[in-house]
Motif scaffolding. Structure first.
Motif, PDB file in Angstrom:
ATOM      1  N   ALA A  41       0.827  -1.212   0.000  1.00  0.00           N
ATOM      2  CA  ALA A  41       0.000   0.000   0.000  1.00  0.00           C
ATOM      3  C   ALA A  41       0.858   1.257   0.000  1.00  0.00           C
ATOM      4  O   ALA A  41       0.607   2.204  -0.759  1.00  0.00           O
ATOM      5  CB  ALA A  41      -0.938  -0.013   1.211  1.00  0.00           C
ATOM      6  N   ALA A  61      -7.989   3.895  -2.245  1.00  0.00           N
ATOM      7  CA  ALA A  61      -9.287   3.245  -2.425  1.00  0.00           C
ATOM      8  C   ALA A  61      -9.349   2.447  -3.723  1.00  0.00           C
ATOM      9  O   ALA A  61      -9.812   1.294  -3.726  1.00  0.00           O
ATOM     10  CB  ALA A  61     -10.402   4.290  -2.400  1.00  0.00           C
ATOM     11  N   GLU A  62      -8.877   3.036  -4.832  1.00  0.00           N
ATOM     12  CA  GLU A  62      -9.076   2.414  -6.138  1.00  0.00           C
ATOM     13  C   GLU A  62      -7.970   1.433  -6.516  1.00  0.00           C
ATOM     14  O   GLU A  62      -8.242   0.370  -7.087  1.00  0.00           O
ATOM     15  CB  GLU A  62      -9.177   3.493  -7.213  1.00  0.00           C
ATOM     16  N   GLN A  65      -7.105  -0.877  -2.312  1.00  0.00           N
ATOM     17  CA  GLN A  65      -8.139  -1.572  -1.553  1.00  0.00           C
ATOM     18  C   GLN A  65      -9.150  -2.301  -2.434  1.00  0.00           C
ATOM     19  O   GLN A  65      -9.491  -3.457  -2.169  1.00  0.00           O
ATOM     20  CB  GLN A  65      -8.860  -0.586  -0.638  1.00  0.00           C
ATOM     21  N   ALA A  66      -9.617  -1.660  -3.494  1.00  0.00           N
ATOM     22  CA  ALA A  66     -10.698  -2.257  -4.293  1.00  0.00           C
ATOM     23  C   ALA A  66     -10.317  -3.589  -4.922  1.00  0.00           C
ATOM     24  O   ALA A  66     -11.092  -4.548  -4.839  1.00  0.00           O
ATOM     25  CB  ALA A  66     -11.167  -1.261  -5.359  1.00  0.00           C
ATOM     26  N   HIS A  69      -6.399  -7.775  -1.504  1.00  0.00           N
ATOM     27  CA  HIS A  69      -6.773  -8.656  -0.403  1.00  0.00           C
ATOM     28  C   HIS A  69      -7.735  -7.922   0.532  1.00  0.00           C
ATOM     29  O   HIS A  69      -7.588  -6.714   0.764  1.00  0.00           O
ATOM     30  CB  HIS A  69      -5.506  -9.060   0.363  1.00  0.00           C
ATOM     31  N   PRO A  70      -8.736  -8.614   1.091  1.00  0.00           N
ATOM     32  CA  PRO A  70      -9.698  -7.946   1.974  1.00  0.00           C
ATOM     33  C   PRO A  70      -9.061  -7.189   3.134  1.00  0.00           C
ATOM     34  O   PRO A  70      -9.592  -6.168   3.581  1.00  0.00           O
ATOM     35  CB  PRO A  70     -10.564  -9.103   2.477  1.00  0.00           C
ATOM     36  N   LEU A  72      -6.605  -5.294   3.045  1.00  0.00           N
ATOM     37  CA  LEU A  72      -6.172  -3.966   2.614  1.00  0.00           C
ATOM     38  C   LEU A  72      -7.240  -2.907   2.853  1.00  0.00           C
ATOM     39  O   LEU A  72      -6.930  -1.718   2.920  1.00  0.00           O
ATOM     40  CB  LEU A  72      -5.801  -3.997   1.130  1.00  0.00           C
ATOM     41  N   ARG A  73      -8.482  -3.307   3.005  1.00  0.00           N
ATOM     42  CA  ARG A  73      -9.550  -2.347   3.273  1.00  0.00           C
ATOM     43  C   ARG A  73      -9.404  -1.699   4.646  1.00  0.00           C
ATOM     44  O   ARG A  73     -10.030  -0.675   4.923  1.00  0.00           O
ATOM     45  CB  ARG A  73     -10.911  -3.032   3.149  1.00  0.00           C
ATOM     46  N   PHE A  74      -8.568  -2.291   5.489  1.00  0.00           N
ATOM     47  CA  PHE A  74      -8.365  -1.744   6.828  1.00  0.00           C
ATOM     48  C   PHE A  74      -7.073  -0.934   6.931  1.00  0.00           C
ATOM     49  O   PHE A  74      -6.688  -0.526   8.022  1.00  0.00           O
ATOM     50  CB  PHE A  74      -8.351  -2.885   7.855  1.00  0.00           C
ATOM     51  N   ARG A  76      -4.751   2.291   6.678  1.00  0.00           N
ATOM     52  CA  ARG A  76      -4.851   3.745   6.778  1.00  0.00           C
ATOM     53  C   ARG A  76      -3.488   4.330   6.409  1.00  0.00           C
ATOM     54  O   ARG A  76      -2.460   3.705   6.628  1.00  0.00           O
ATOM     55  CB  ARG A  76      -5.259   4.155   8.204  1.00  0.00           C
ATOM     56  N   THR A  88       1.837   3.594   5.954  1.00  0.00           N
ATOM     57  CA  THR A  88       0.528   2.939   6.033  1.00  0.00           C
ATOM     58  C   THR A  88       0.537   1.966   7.207  1.00  0.00           C
ATOM     59  O   THR A  88       1.566   1.356   7.524  1.00  0.00           O
ATOM     60  CB  THR A  88       0.202   2.172   4.747  1.00  0.00           C
TER      61      THR A  88
END
Length: 468
Positions: A41, A61-62, A65-66, A69-70, A72-74, A76, A88
């Motif tokens: 990230a 985001a694009e 995260q999108a 791996h799931p 990565l949505r967490f 920051r 990050t």
């Protein structure tokens, strides 16, 4: 009742202790998978913000995260625009990942957090100033293009250009004849080529072969290999991905490729430590570690840090007018020749035109005669899908290019998440396609190339010429 209260209090205390222990563990010794995610990230955000000028929230985001791996949505992020660093963390607390920007060299991942070491690795290296192309002068000398309406209609079809398309540029007979860009992207946006970088890296090796500084048959390549069977590996075997070295190229978990790219400050040290799993020259194994070893070899052949770090710009991008091109190093200053080069789609097209011209640029030979032919020649060890010079002799997917009706001399540069360049020497055609298109979406660029060839043939018929 008191017993229940004591039990509840004890349970809450145990839970609190468990949370503290888990948090401490994540801070002191986070799992490697989390560190891979945060390192990835940080690197992607850093390069896209400081090279491409994109918004960091949008990139996270694009691009991160999108499609990823799931976990990565967490993630920051903290982008320091003054210090040119990105940090990050999972939930903003755990498993930190770091990256830092260097003037002229893009961003480097910094797995150990030593920003100073990463900055010093490429400090005080003068690079040539490559002027941008004149918008009034025809490409490739400038930036003026004359689009073909028939081809423009093809590039407007999302079924042909694919999901997540960011740029398509069509080169025919030495000119850009069509181009299209996704929302938020333009002819001025530098884009990551991922493994298309391997072909540029091989071309840099070729430049030094032409100068006599490297030979394909050279063996005993690294001091770390002396005295064992790896000393028999030749430069030619590295270029053909036939070194016999073990390397796991699978993404999505902690494997050799993700460990090298996101956990190792010194990627070359990791790659050179790998053992043999086959006799050199006998087996094909696609390996980003191999490409990093090639970077170290050509950089070492130049005899000095400044000469090596300036060589891509000085010896290659400047002659081609690739003003946007940036190769990125690891923390130690070795170029990540497997994965990290940014350039606009038009500059990727300039490199493609060099290959169409058999290594000639104007009146100058920039690549040795025969090198481009080697890029189009399949190897037996690869089952006929890979060449001797870091290119693919068939496009992505199980079907052969001829099954799509493409000429037999077509060869490819291919990169992660849908990057591709089709080179068709017999037709003077190159089709650059960049995007964010994970392989699970099943997109194939061959139908686009076939439709472009058909449109060019139709244009010739209308002009009273025989199609090729």
């Amino acid at each position: 009742m008191r017993r229940l209260q004591r039990l509840a209090a004890w349970t809450l205390s145990a839970l609190a202790l468990a949370v503290v222990v888990a948090a401490s563990w994540l801070i002191v010794s986070p799992p490697a998978l989390l560190s891979v995610g945060s390192g990835y990230a940080a690197k992607i955000v850093c390069s896209n913000v400081f090279i491409a000028g994109r918004d960091p929230a949008q990139v996270l985001a694009e691009d991160v995260q999108a499609p990823g791996h799931p976990l990565l949505r967490f993630m920051r992020q903290d982008v320091d625009f003054e210090g040119k660093t990105v940090t990050t963390r999972l939930l903003g607390l755990f498993a930190p990942g770091y990256a830092v920007w260097h003037e002229g060299f893009g961003c480097a991942g910094v797995p150990d957090g030593d920003f100073r070491a990463a900055q010093q690795a490429v400090s005080d290296v003068p690079l040539p100033v490559i002027p941008p192309g004149d918008p009034a002068v025809a490409w490739p000398d400038g930036e003026a293009v004359t689009p073909d309406a028939r081809l423009a209609a093809l590039l407007a079809d999302p079924a042909l250009t694919g999901p997540g398309m960011r740029a398509v540029v069509v080169v025919h007979d030495g000119r850009i004849v069509a181009e299209a860009y996704g929302d938020g992207f333009s002819q001025a946006t530098p884009l990551l080529g991922w493994s298309m970088t391997k072909t540029v890296n091989a071309a840099l090796v070729g430049r030094l072969m032409q100068a006599g500084a490297l030979s394909p048959e050279t063996s005993d390549l690294f001091p770390e290999w002396r005295g064992d069977a790896r000393s028999a590996i030749t430069l030619a075997q590295l270029l053909a991905m036939e070194s016999g070295l073990a390397f796991n190229e699978d993404y999505g978990a902690v494997t050799d490729v993700t460990r090298m790219l996101f956990l190792e400050p010194d990627m070359t040290r990791f790659a050179v430590s790998l053992p043999l799993e086959a006799n050199p020259g006998e087996a094909f194994n696609y390996s980003s570690g191999t490409a990093v070893l090639l970077s170290r070899l050509w950089m070492g052949a130049l005899g000095g840090r400044v000469q090596a770090l300036s060589f891509p710009s000085r010896g290659f991008f400047a002659p081609l007018g690739m003003a946007s091109a940036v190769m990125e190093p690891d923390e130690t200053g070795i170029f990540v020749g497997s994965s990290y080069m940014y350039a606009t789609a038009r500059d990727w097209a300039r490199f493609s035109l060099l290959l169409l011209n058999n290594g000639m640029w104007k009146a100058n030979r920039l690549l040795p005669d025969g090198l481009v032919a080697a890029m189009a020649t399949p190897t037996a060890a690869s089952g006929g899908v890979y060449s001797r010079m870091q290119t693919w002799t068939h496009g992505p997917g199980e079907k052969r290019d001829t099954d799509y009706g493409l000429p037999e001399d077509t060869f490819w540069m291919l990169g992660h998440d849908g990057q591709s360049v089709a080179i068709v020497p017999s037709r003077g055609l190159a089709v650059v396609r960049m995007g964010l298109t994970p392989s699970k979406l099943g997109y194939r660029p061959q139908p686009l190339v076939r439709q472009i060839l058909d449109a060019l043939d139709a244009s010739k018929l209308e002009a009273g010429q025989a199609p090729t």
